[in-house]
Motif scaffolding. Structure first.
Motif, PDB file in Angstrom:
ATOM      1  N   PHE A 251      69.578  11.566  53.822  1.00  0.00           N
ATOM      2  CA  PHE A 251      70.456  12.132  54.601  1.00  0.00           C
ATOM      3  C   PHE A 251      71.411  13.282  54.064  1.00  0.00           C
ATOM      4  N   MET A 252      71.731  13.216  52.776  1.00  0.00           N
ATOM      5  CA  MET A 252      72.162  14.051  51.981  1.00  0.00           C
ATOM      6  C   MET A 252      71.503  15.356  51.918  1.00  0.00           C
ATOM      7  N   VAL A 253      70.027  15.277  51.904  1.00  0.00           N
ATOM      8  CA  VAL A 253      69.241  16.295  51.682  1.00  0.00           C
ATOM      9  C   VAL A 253      69.441  17.076  52.981  1.00  0.00           C
ATOM     10  N   LEU A 254      69.369  16.128  54.249  1.00  0.00           N
ATOM     11  CA  LEU A 254      69.288  17.021  55.400  1.00  0.00           C
ATOM     12  C   LEU A 254      70.568  17.791  55.631  1.00  0.00           C
ATOM     13  N   ALA A 255      71.622  17.087  55.155  1.00  0.00           N
ATOM     14  CA  ALA A 255      72.896  17.796  55.173  1.00  0.00           C
ATOM     15  C   ALA A 255      72.995  19.058  54.277  1.00  0.00           C
ATOM     16  N   ALA A 256      72.296  19.117  53.110  1.00  0.00           N
ATOM     17  CA  ALA A 256      72.346  20.245  52.512  1.00  0.00           C
ATOM     18  C   ALA A 256      71.339  21.355  53.148  1.00  0.00           C
ATOM     19  N   LEU A 257      70.262  20.699  53.616  1.00  0.00           N
ATOM     20  CA  LEU A 257      69.453  21.893  54.523  1.00  0.00           C
ATOM     21  C   LEU A 257      70.147  22.472  55.663  1.00  0.00           C
ATOM     22  N   TRP A 258      71.073  21.759  56.376  1.00  0.00           N
ATOM     23  CA  TRP A 258      71.720  22.353  57.431  1.00  0.00           C
ATOM     24  C   TRP A 258      73.004  23.116  56.908  1.00  0.00           C
ATOM     25  N   ILE A 259      73.510  22.856  55.854  1.00  0.00           N
ATOM     26  CA  ILE A 259      74.705  23.568  55.346  1.00  0.00           C
ATOM     27  C   ILE A 259      74.358  24.983  54.838  1.00  0.00           C
TER      28      ILE A 259
END
Ligand code: HEM
Lengths: 268, 557
Positions: A251-259
């Motif tokens: 989830f955090m990697v997805l968040a990082a990608l999105w940000i």
């Protein structure tokens, strides 16, 4: 397979006889002193029931266990002296009649009805001794101490069955099954007869009262809610680690990608 | 008076006294590259902050004491049971303190995320070569942080004194005792007597809430300070060189993003803790030295250690009047020693082998360092085998494999799988390099087929665009080893003489194995070599003084 049965049966026979006598004395003692409930005497048998049991035995069991339940070497152990409790446990959990000879007979829907099961059990019991089927009072959890049961379970059973009875693995392809479906009677019988790799817990090592505490714990822990949320199978930190990686970190990697993705051209 | 005037006044007041404006201005103009993998480190930082906050809450209620008590709290199944005060107070946090269970679960999930992010961050830094000069010190600090985190977690989940944590402590004691000669004394000192005694929980408590968090905080500060001072590395791309940093300035872009990212971390942990149960100590029951449960596992970050203990054969001999428990201290120290020790010396070993002592601020694409990438994957495989073996009973049970079979698979895979992983990864990297080379030589296929006057069909291609070109040609090869430069008949320089020199030359050839870029794209020496074909950017001169590209880099975005 046969070496296990050979080993289990021959050198242990003497001890078993002693154990059975003790169990009988214990049961008799429990019946005499504990006679609070009316159904406290072990299930009794008459000759018609024994005859029915013998027929059922010849149909379903004799191919492996021999015409006179004497056992067939290399195939199945003799059943003389195993007692009604062993038969009731094996048949009511669907383990017997065995389907094929594997490392372990799994639990499956029973083939015989409860009354048929009791008939076969009465027949085997009539061949000579062994622990009888426990009475309703013996397996009743009324007034049992769950906290003590938890400690007894952890000390005696959790090493194989896991701390809540979710099951675990043993050596040589064997496993200790999950206890999520066992009835109080089956739990009692399992302790009394020690099926396959499970040791016998006679009334000296685990007293009848303690057995009831254990039964209370095993049956009640299933219904305990998980106050912390989804239980992850109650099998310890392995599933937690999986969730940490596949859930949290992912989830955090997805968040990082999105940000870090370029949204429009806001800052140029 | 308007708000702005008030703020301005306060600002002037502070600046007159602290002279901070200059520093703040530098800070605000600081440039941060925009690549998702650079945020992995921030997950570590933010989960650590959350650990500090939730941990402080837990200290308000947790009793680090082994005194016996009879439980009377509101968790009915354990009422009347004798247990340690530590265990009782953790039950109390879970069932009687408002929000206690939620905070406990956030704390534990944050610990898991902290360690998972450390692993991911470390992997990112390794595969991109971001540990290279001048960042070796930060690499070493990272390894120390990883080990400290492992111990912090171990001590943390030992505190509640439940069945699992007791099992973990017993293993800790066993490992200490197995150390030759000093072991018995060490275990005795830590536990203050025979196992478990009454001192261990208070001692672990101080280590867990004060000593190790203090060390971690100090090291994190140094780590961040060094990162700030040395500036970020960046992934190759158009206009990115070894001497600039391209990205968004700290204020407002990066600050907004990183602030949002903190809230993401917090939200992820709060969600996990709300909906998923972790470490249900009430199900494990209080610690009982004679009991053990199937599926007793440590937290995942200790799993590899557990696995190597499970895998190792039971070798134990009496020699020189001492018992040498090879079955414990070898698996406890050797495999993780290889992983952590190997990671610690690799940057220096690589430097020695390649003779490349220059600074690197532009990251490698993993494929462009095939040997390093392959070594990394081999290490991860090695670690992964131990890890899986640590959960072998669960795997055996759920996949219906006999237990000893899993152990034997692990014993073989431990040696064989990393070698296979190395070979396969290296092939893949070289294959990707070949593909890159093909792109540079022949351009991108457009899908348009044209018939030549002679009747032959060809597919039209177009040259790769500037961004892709910058990425594809970002390869840097280390300088050739001195011995190869020395002409025929000359005496090779000291570093290349003798047997060691031979070894080094061999290793050099292995480590630098690569598919060369096509001739028109340079020989790969120097950094970020762009081409006449598309017009080189004028700032792309390797001779620029280091760091000078920093501030204008910020405007290029
Ligand atoms: C990197 C930092 C940290 C890690 C990895 C970590 C990890 C853990 C873990 C895994 C537990 C077991 C929780 C459970 O019962 O399920 C724990 C318990 C605890 N931690 Fe931490 N922790 C960290 C920092 C801190 C800090 C900074 C404090 C205090 C200031 C703290 C205070 C506590 C307390 C009081 C407990 C025992 C209460 C309980 O078990 O519920 N921790 N920690």
């Amino acid at each position: 397979m046969s070496w296990i049965t050979a080993r289990r049966r021959h050198p242990a026979a003497g001890y078993l006889v002693v154990a059975f006598v003790l169990v009988l004395i214990g049961t008799a003692y429990a019946v005499i002193t504990g006679g609070s409930a009316s159904a406290s005497s072990p299930v009794s048998a008459n000759s018609a029931q024994i005859a029915q049991g013998r027929n059922l035995f010849l149909e379903d069991c004799a191919t492996c266990h021999g015409m006179f339940a004497q056992g067939v070497s290399g195939q199945a152990p003799g059943l003389i002296g195993v007692g009604a409790a062993a038969v009731d446990f094996q048949v009511s959990t669907g383990r017997m009649p065995a389907a094929k000879l594997g490392a372990e007979n799994p639990r499956k829907p029973p083939r015989l009805t409860p009354s048929q099961t009791r008939a076969v059990a009465a027949y085997i019991q009539s061949l000579g001794g062994g622990p009888p089927i426990p009475s309703a009072a013996q397996v009743s959890t009324y007034g049992a101490n769950v906290g003590l049961g938890q400690q007894l379970f952890v000390a005696n059973c959790a090493a194989c069955h896991n701390f809540v009875g979710a099951g675990g693995t043993l050596t040589d392809g064997k496993y200790a099954p999950a206890l999520t479906q066992s009835t109080p009677t089956q739990i009692y019988e399992a302790m009394l007869t020690g099926p396959e790799a499970m040791p016998v817990f006679n009334d000296l090592t685990v007293t009848p009262q303690e057995k009831r505490d254990i039964i209370a714990y095993v049956t009640q822990v299933r219904a305990l809610p998980n106050p912390g949320g989804f239980s992850l199978g109650r099998i310890g930190p392995v599933t937690e680690g999986l969730v940490a990686f596949l859930g949290l970190l992912f989830f955090m990697v997805l968040a990082a990608l999105w940000i870090t993705a370029k949204h429009g051209k806001a800052h140029e | 008076m308007s708000v702005e005037r008030a703020l301005e006044g306060a600002g002037t007041f502070l600046d007159d006294r602290l002279h901070a404006a200059r520093g703040v201005r530098v800070l605000l103009r600081k440039v941060f590259p925009d690549h998702w993998s650079f945020l992995l480190g921030e997950i570590i930082l933010y989960s650590f902050i959350i650990l500090l906050l939730t941990g402080t809450f837990l200290t308000l209620w947790f009793q680090p004491s082994m005194t016996d008590v009879i439980y009377h709290g509101s968790y009915i199944p354990l009422r009347g049971v004798r247990m340690s005060e530590a265990y009782a107070s953790t039950l109390n946090i879970s069932f009687d303190v408002r929000g206690g269970l939620l905070i406990r679960q956030i704390h534990h999930w944050a610990a898991d995320l902290f360690m998972a992010a450390i692993m991911a961050h470390m992997i990112r830094v390794f595969f991109t070569g971001a540990y290279r000069k001048p960042r070796e010190i930060n690499w070493l600090i990272g390894i120390v942080l990883f080990t400290l985190g492992m111990f912090e977690g171990l001590f943390g989940y030992s505190l509640p004194d439940d069945l699992l944590s007791g099992a973990g402590l017993r293993i800790t004691e066993g490992i200490l005792q197995s150390l030759p000669i000093v072991g018995t004394y060490l275990a005795f000192f830590l536990f203050g007597g025979p196992f478990p005694g009454h001192l261990i929980i208070p001692r672990l408590y101080i280590l867990h809430v004060l000593v190790i968090p203090g060390l971690i905080l100090a090291l994190v500060t140094v780590h961040l300070f060094l990162m700030f001072h040395q500036k970020h590395t960046q992934m190759p791309g158009k206009g990115r060189t070894n001497t600039n940093v391209v990205g968004a300035p700290m204020y407002p872009y990066f600050m907004a993003k990183t602030g949002a990212f903190f809230f993401f971390t917090f939200a992820a942990l709060a969600l996990a803790a709300t909906f998923t149960q972790i470490n249900p100590i009430w199900l494990y029951g209080p610690y009982n030295p004679v009991a053990m449960s199937a599926g007793s596992q440590p937290d995942f970050y200790m799993g590899a250690l557990e696995g190597s203990l499970r895998m190792f054969p039971a070798w134990q001999w009496v020699m020189f009047g001492h018992t040498w428990a090879f079955n414990v201290f070898v698996p406890a120290l050797l495999p993780l020693g290889i992983v952590f020790g190997g990671a610690a010396i690799w940057p220096f070993l690589e430097q020695w082998i390649t003779g490349d002592r220059s600074e690197h601020h532009l990251n490698d694409r993993p494929r462009n360092a095939p040997t390093r990438t392959a070594l990394g994957i081999a290490m991860i495989t090695f670690y992964g085998v131990l890890w899986a073996e640590g959960a072998n009973d669960i795997i055996a049970n759920h996949l219906d494999i006999p237990l000893y079979t899993t152990t034997w698979i692990a014993r073989v895979a431990w040696l064989v799988a990393p070698i296979l992983a190395y070979i396969i990864t290296k092939r893949i990297c070289l294959g990707l390099q070949r593909k890159d080379r093909h792109l540079l030589e022949h351009g991108v296929e457009t899908g348009i087929i044209r018939q030549l006057p002679g009747g032959e069909f060809i597919e039209e291609t177009r040259p790769v665009d500037e961004e892709a070109l910058a990425v594809l040609t970002s390869r840097t090869l280390p300088p050739p080893p001195p011995a190869l430069e020395a002409a025929e008949g000359e005496v090779p320089p000291p570093g290349m003489r003798g047997a060691l020199g031979k070894v080094r030359e061999r290793l050099y050839n292995v480590v630098t194995e690569s598919i060369p870029l096509p001739d028109s794209h340079g020989n790969g020496h120097g950094n970020g070599h762009t081409l006449e074909a598309v017009g080189a950017d004028e700032h792309d001169q390797p001779s620029l003084p280091a760091g000078s590209g920093q501030s204008d880099g910020g405007n290029q975005h």
